[in-house]
Design a protein around this motif. Structure first.
Motif, PDB file in Angstrom:
ATOM      1  N   SER A  50      -0.691 -47.235-103.190  1.00  0.00           N
ATOM      2  CA  SER A  50      -0.586 -47.395-101.741  1.00  0.00           C
ATOM      3  C   SER A  50      -1.878 -47.956-101.164  1.00  0.00           C
ATOM      4  O   SER A  50      -2.536 -47.334-100.324  1.00  0.00           O
ATOM      5  CB  SER A  50      -0.244 -46.050-101.081  1.00  0.00           C
ATOM      6  OG  SER A  50       1.070 -45.653-101.392  1.00  0.00           O
ATOM      7  N   ASP A  51      -2.230 -49.147-101.607  1.00  0.00           N
ATOM      8  CA  ASP A  51      -3.436 -49.779-101.075  1.00  0.00           C
ATOM      9  C   ASP A  51      -3.248 -50.211 -99.625  1.00  0.00           C
ATOM     10  O   ASP A  51      -2.173 -50.670 -99.220  1.00  0.00           O
ATOM     11  CB  ASP A  51      -3.807 -51.024-101.889  1.00  0.00           C
ATOM     12  CG  ASP A  51      -4.588 -50.692-103.148  1.00  0.00           C
ATOM     13  OD1 ASP A  51      -4.937 -49.510-103.338  1.00  0.00           O
ATOM     14  OD2 ASP A  51      -4.856 -51.613-103.942  1.00  0.00           O
ATOM     15  N   SER A  52      -4.319 -50.065 -98.854  1.00  0.00           N
ATOM     16  CA  SER A  52      -4.481 -50.735 -97.570  1.00  0.00           C
ATOM     17  C   SER A  52      -5.527 -51.822 -97.780  1.00  0.00           C
ATOM     18  O   SER A  52      -6.269 -51.806 -98.760  1.00  0.00           O
ATOM     19  CB  SER A  52      -4.970 -49.753 -96.498  1.00  0.00           C
ATOM     20  OG  SER A  52      -4.045 -48.701 -96.301  1.00  0.00           O
ATOM     21  N   VAL A  53      -5.570 -52.781 -96.866  1.00  0.00           N
ATOM     22  CA  VAL A  53      -6.553 -53.862 -96.997  1.00  0.00           C
ATOM     23  C   VAL A  53      -7.194 -54.111 -95.634  1.00  0.00           C
ATOM     24  O   VAL A  53      -6.517 -54.123 -94.609  1.00  0.00           O
ATOM     25  CB  VAL A  53      -5.915 -55.147 -97.588  1.00  0.00           C
ATOM     26  CG1 VAL A  53      -4.756 -55.639 -96.738  1.00  0.00           C
ATOM     27  CG2 VAL A  53      -6.955 -56.243 -97.755  1.00  0.00           C
ATOM     28  N   VAL A  54      -8.523 -54.270 -95.655  1.00  0.00           N
ATOM     29  CA  VAL A  54      -9.308 -54.469 -94.434  1.00  0.00           C
ATOM     30  C   VAL A  54     -10.176 -55.709 -94.615  1.00  0.00           C
ATOM     31  O   VAL A  54     -10.640 -55.997 -95.728  1.00  0.00           O
ATOM     32  CB  VAL A  54     -10.218 -53.257 -94.148  1.00  0.00           C
ATOM     33  CG1 VAL A  54     -10.926 -53.414 -92.792  1.00  0.00           C
ATOM     34  CG2 VAL A  54      -9.443 -51.963 -94.199  1.00  0.00           C
ATOM     35  N   THR A  55     -10.394 -56.428 -93.542  1.00  0.00           N
ATOM     36  CA  THR A  55     -11.318 -57.556 -93.572  1.00  0.00           C
ATOM     37  C   THR A  55     -12.030 -57.648 -92.232  1.00  0.00           C
ATOM     38  O   THR A  55     -11.561 -57.095 -91.229  1.00  0.00           O
ATOM     39  CB  THR A  55     -10.594 -58.877 -93.895  1.00  0.00           C
ATOM     40  OG1 THR A  55     -11.560 -59.866 -94.259  1.00  0.00           O
ATOM     41  CG2 THR A  55      -9.790 -59.377 -92.704  1.00  0.00           C
ATOM     42  N   VAL A  56     -13.178 -58.343 -92.233  1.00  0.00           N
ATOM     43  CA  VAL A  56     -13.937 -58.558 -91.002  1.00  0.00           C
ATOM     44  C   VAL A  56     -14.268 -60.036 -90.889  1.00  0.00           C
ATOM     45  O   VAL A  56     -14.803 -60.640 -91.827  1.00  0.00           O
ATOM     46  CB  VAL A  56     -15.243 -57.729 -90.987  1.00  0.00           C
ATOM     47  CG1 VAL A  56     -16.037 -58.026 -89.717  1.00  0.00           C
ATOM     48  CG2 VAL A  56     -14.940 -56.240 -91.095  1.00  0.00           C
ATOM     49  N   LEU A  57     -13.931 -60.607 -89.746  1.00  0.00           N
ATOM     50  CA  LEU A  57     -14.287 -61.988 -89.425  1.00  0.00           C
ATOM     51  C   LEU A  57     -15.440 -61.939 -88.427  1.00  0.00           C
ATOM     52  O   LEU A  57     -15.269 -61.497 -87.292  1.00  0.00           O
ATOM     53  CB  LEU A  57     -13.094 -62.736 -88.851  1.00  0.00           C
ATOM     54  CG  LEU A  57     -13.342 -64.130 -88.273  1.00  0.00           C
ATOM     55  CD1 LEU A  57     -13.996 -65.046 -89.302  1.00  0.00           C
ATOM     56  CD2 LEU A  57     -12.050 -64.738 -87.756  1.00  0.00           C
ATOM     57  N   ASP A  58     -16.616 -62.376 -88.877  1.00  0.00           N
ATOM     58  CA  ASP A  58     -17.836 -62.311 -88.070  1.00  0.00           C
ATOM     59  C   ASP A  58     -18.125 -63.690 -87.491  1.00  0.00           C
ATOM     60  O   ASP A  58     -18.203 -64.682 -88.226  1.00  0.00           O
ATOM     61  CB  ASP A  58     -19.000 -61.845 -88.941  1.00  0.00           C
ATOM     62  CG  ASP A  58     -20.219 -61.429 -88.130  1.00  0.00           C
ATOM     63  OD1 ASP A  58     -20.397 -61.953 -87.011  1.00  0.00           O
ATOM     64  OD2 ASP A  58     -20.994 -60.596 -88.630  1.00  0.00           O
ATOM     65  N   SER A  59     -18.304 -63.745 -86.180  1.00  0.00           N
ATOM     66  CA  SER A  59     -18.593 -65.022 -85.526  1.00  0.00           C
ATOM     67  C   SER A  59     -20.002 -65.510 -85.823  1.00  0.00           C
ATOM     68  O   SER A  59     -20.317 -66.683 -85.609  1.00  0.00           O
ATOM     69  CB  SER A  59     -18.428 -64.884 -84.020  1.00  0.00           C
ATOM     70  OG  SER A  59     -19.475 -64.080 -83.484  1.00  0.00           O
ATOM     71  N   GLY A  60     -20.845 -64.580 -86.284  1.00  0.00           N
ATOM     72  CA  GLY A  60     -22.249 -64.935 -86.473  1.00  0.00           C
ATOM     73  C   GLY A  60     -23.064 -64.796 -85.200  1.00  0.00           C
ATOM     74  O   GLY A  60     -24.271 -65.066 -85.186  1.00  0.00           O
ATOM     75  N   LYS A  61     -22.399 -64.361 -84.121  1.00  0.00           N
ATOM     76  CA  LYS A  61     -23.076 -64.163 -82.840  1.00  0.00           C
ATOM     77  C   LYS A  61     -22.898 -62.710 -82.410  1.00  0.00           C
ATOM     78  O   LYS A  61     -21.867 -62.097 -82.693  1.00  0.00           O
ATOM     79  CB  LYS A  61     -22.474 -65.100 -81.783  1.00  0.00           C
ATOM     80  CG  LYS A  61     -22.570 -66.587 -82.139  1.00  0.00           C
ATOM     81  CD  LYS A  61     -21.997 -67.479 -81.048  1.00  0.00           C
ATOM     82  CE  LYS A  61     -20.471 -67.434 -80.969  1.00  0.00           C
ATOM     83  NZ  LYS A  61     -19.814 -68.099 -82.106  1.00  0.00           N
ATOM     84  N   PRO A  62     -23.890 -62.142 -81.730  1.00  0.00           N
ATOM     85  CA  PRO A  62     -23.740 -60.752 -81.273  1.00  0.00           C
ATOM     86  C   PRO A  62     -22.604 -60.627 -80.274  1.00  0.00           C
ATOM     87  O   PRO A  62     -22.306 -61.565 -79.529  1.00  0.00           O
ATOM     88  CB  PRO A  62     -25.098 -60.448 -80.629  1.00  0.00           C
ATOM     89  CG  PRO A  62     -25.667 -61.786 -80.263  1.00  0.00           C
ATOM     90  CD  PRO A  62     -25.182 -62.748 -81.310  1.00  0.00           C
ATOM     91  N   GLY A  63     -21.968 -59.466 -80.269  1.00  0.00           N
ATOM     92  CA  GLY A  63     -20.863 -59.258 -79.346  1.00  0.00           C
ATOM     93  C   GLY A  63     -20.059 -58.034 -79.717  1.00  0.00           C
ATOM     94  O   GLY A  63     -20.473 -57.224 -80.553  1.00  0.00           O
ATOM     95  N   LYS A  64     -18.913 -57.898 -79.116  1.00  0.00           N
ATOM     96  CA  LYS A  64     -18.026 -56.755 -79.338  1.00  0.00           C
ATOM     97  C   LYS A  64     -17.236 -56.912 -80.631  1.00  0.00           C
ATOM     98  O   LYS A  64     -17.276 -57.954 -81.293  1.00  0.00           O
ATOM     99  CB  LYS A  64     -17.069 -56.612 -78.159  1.00  0.00           C
ATOM    100  CG  LYS A  64     -17.747 -56.464 -76.803  1.00  0.00           C
ATOM    101  CD  LYS A  64     -18.167 -55.050 -76.551  1.00  0.00           C
ATOM    102  CE  LYS A  64     -18.610 -54.864 -75.106  1.00  0.00           C
ATOM    103  NZ  LYS A  64     -18.866 -53.457 -74.768  1.00  0.00           N
ATOM    104  N   ASN A  65     -16.485 -55.860 -80.943  1.00  0.00           N
ATOM    105  CA  ASN A  65     -15.670 -55.838 -82.156  1.00  0.00           C
ATOM    106  C   ASN A  65     -14.251 -55.432 -81.761  1.00  0.00           C
ATOM    107  O   ASN A  65     -14.047 -54.353 -81.209  1.00  0.00           O
ATOM    108  CB  ASN A  65     -16.259 -54.833 -83.149  1.00  0.00           C
ATOM    109  CG  ASN A  65     -15.520 -54.801 -84.485  1.00  0.00           C
ATOM    110  OD1 ASN A  65     -14.520 -55.472 -84.674  1.00  0.00           O
ATOM    111  ND2 ASN A  65     -16.016 -53.994 -85.408  1.00  0.00           N
ATOM    112  N   ILE A  66     -13.287 -56.301 -82.005  1.00  0.00           N
ATOM    113  CA  ILE A  66     -11.888 -55.974 -81.711  1.00  0.00           C
ATOM    114  C   ILE A  66     -11.139 -55.755 -83.020  1.00  0.00           C
ATOM    115  O   ILE A  66     -11.333 -56.486 -83.994  1.00  0.00           O
ATOM    116  CB  ILE A  66     -11.204 -57.070 -80.867  1.00  0.00           C
ATOM    117  CG1 ILE A  66      -9.819 -56.606 -80.389  1.00  0.00           C
ATOM    118  CG2 ILE A  66     -11.100 -58.391 -81.616  1.00  0.00           C
ATOM    119  CD1 ILE A  66      -9.202 -57.492 -79.323  1.00  0.00           C
TER     120      ILE A  66
END
Length: 378
Positions: A50-66
C-alpha cells in the motif's frame, strides 16, 4: 483520444482496491519522473503493498507551499456491473469504471496541474507539494504516514481533490467512539430479581439518556450527535443474571468539541443517574488519531479563489458545503492547514456501474492551475 483522457483511463485500468495500491503508486511515480520530478514512496508500518507517493515541485523562489492531495485506492468491485470495472467504458459524457468518480479523475487533475507547472515555473513562487495516498477508504493510513514523515509540516494551503464538483467543502465534522462498561451483579436467574443486578437494564437506561445529551452547534454544520451503536452483554446459554454490559457510542462533533469534553459529559451523566460507580468510560483505543472537526471561513482567500475560477470556467456559482462526516481533509484541518475539498465527480460512488465525467476532469485541471497561481502568486 488526447493525452489527458488517456491518463485518466489508464488510472482506471489499474486495480487499486485498498491494500493493493503499489501498482498505481508506481505508475504515478513514473508519470512524475517523466516531468522531471522525484517520487518518494512510503507505506504505513507493514503495509508493503500500500504505497503512497509524494513529490515536491520547487519554483526556486521563496514563497508559500500548497498541497494538492488525492487518494489512489478504491473500494472493492462488488457485484452488478454491466461493464468490466477495469475497462473504462465511455457512454455519452460518462466514463464507467471503478474509481472513475472516486477519485481517479481528481488524481488526473493533480498530475496535469503538476505537469503544467513543471513547464511554467516562472508562473509561481514557493512550492507545490503533491501527495497520492493509499488506504483512504479504510483508515487513511496513507495520509497519516505522509504526515508522520513531515511532508505536510510546511504546507500553507491544501486542495483535496475528492469527488465533489457541484460544491466546495470548507468544513467537516469530526468523529469519536467511546466504549462504556456497565457492571451489575451476577446471580442465578431463579433468584432474580430478589438477587442479582441486571447490567443490561442499567445499560439500557444509560443509553437512552446518552442520546439526549446536548451538543455544541455550528451555524452551517447544525450540531454534533450522539449515537448508541451497540449494546452487548448477557448469557444466552447459562442461567445467570448479566453482570457486565458493553455500550458502544459514536459521537460526531463540530468545531470546538473535544474528546475530553465529550467524555466529561458521559461521566457527569453517570453521576447524575447515580451509577458512576457502576460504569467505566473510555475513548475507544485506535492505532491512529481520531479525525477532528474543522472549518475554513468562506471569505478565506483559498475559498474565494476556487469559487471565482469555477464561475469563470463552468459559468455557475459554486456553493460552499459542510460535510456531516469525516475524510482525509480532517487530518489537514486539524493541523491548522486551510483545506478545501473539491474535484471531478460522477455517480454511483462505491456501487456497481460507477462513472465519472471527463469534462469535470478538464475543468478541474484549469481551476487547480488558477488556484495555484493565486496562492503562489509570482
Amino acid at each position: 483520444m488526447d493525452r489527458v483522457e488517456k491518463l485518466y483511463q489508464d488510472l482506471i485500468r489499474i486495480n487499486s482496491v485498498s491494500g493493493n495500491e503499489n501498482e498505481i503508486a508506481h505508475f504515478i511515480g513514473r508519470e512524475l519522473e517523466s516531468m522531471g520530478l522525484t517520487p518518494h514512496y512510503t507505506h504505513y508500518r507493514e503495509m508493503t503493498q500500500s504505497d503512497s507517493v509524494v513529490t515536491v515541485l520547487d519554483s526556486g523562489k521563496p514563497g508559500k507551499n500548497i498541497l494538492l492531495i488525492g487518494h489512489i485506492d478504491t473500494v472493492d468491485f462488488g457485484k452488478g456491473w454491466e461493464t468490466n470495472p477495469l475497462v473504462p467504458t465511455v457512454v455519452g459524457d460518462r466514463t464507467y469504471g471503478r474509481g472513475a468518480m472516486d477519485m481517479k479523475g481528481g488524481d488526473t487533475a493533480i498530475l496535469e496541474t503538476l505537469r503544467y507547472y513543471t513547464e511554467h515555473r516562472e508562473e509561481f513562487t514557493g512550492k507545490i507539494t503533491a501527495a497520492f495516498v493509499a488506504d483512504e477508504e479504510v483508515l487513511s493510513r496513507g495520509t497519516y504516514q505522509v504526515k508522520a514523515e513531515g511532508w505536510l509540516d510546511s504546507v500553507d494551503y491544501a486542495v483535496m481533490g475528492e469527488c465533489r464538483f457541484d460544491n466546495v467543502a470548507v468544513g467537516f465534522r469530526g468523529r469519536y467512539v467511546y466504549d462504556i462498561l456497565v457492571k451489575g451483579k451476577v446471580a442465578h436467574t431463579k433468584y432474580y430479581p430478589q438477587e442479582g443486578e441486571n447490567a443490561i437494564l442499567t445499560a439500557a437506561a444509560f443509553a437512552a439518556e446518552i442520546e439526549k445529551l446536548p451538543t455544541a452547534s455550528h451555524p452551517k454544520m447544525n450540531c454534533g450527535t450522539w449515537c448508541v451503536k451497540t449494546i452487548e452483554g448477557g448469557y444466552d446459554n447459562a442461567l445467570k443474571v448479566c453482570d457486565e454490559c458493553k455500550i458502544g457510542v459514536e459521537r460526531y462533533v463540530v468545531p470546538g468539541e473535544t474528546t475530553e469534553g465529550c467524555r466529561k459529559q458521559l461521566v457527569e451523566l453517570a453521576e447524575k443517574l447515580g451509577i458512576a460507580e457502576k460504569v467505566e468510560i473510555q475513548l475507544r483505543p485506535r492505532e491512529l488519531p481520531y479525525m477532528e472537526a474543522f472549518d475554513v471561513p468562506e471569505d478565506h482567500e483559498l475559498v474565494k479563489s476556487v469559487r471565482k475560477h469555477y464561475a469563470d470556467i463552468v459559468g455557475e456559482t459554486l456553493p460552499c458545503a459542510y460535510d456531516m462526516s469525516v475524510c482525509d481533509s480532517c487530518i489537514l484541518g486539524a493541523m491548522g492547514i486551510p483545506t478545501i475539498t473539491f474535484g471531478p465527480s460522477g455517480g454511483n460512488m462505491h456501487q456497481a456501474n460507477e462513472y465519472g465525467y471527463y469534462a469535470h476532469v478538464t475543468a478541474c485541471i484549469e481551476i487547480y492551475k488558477r488556484i495555484v497561481r493565486d496562492m503562489l502568486n509570482a
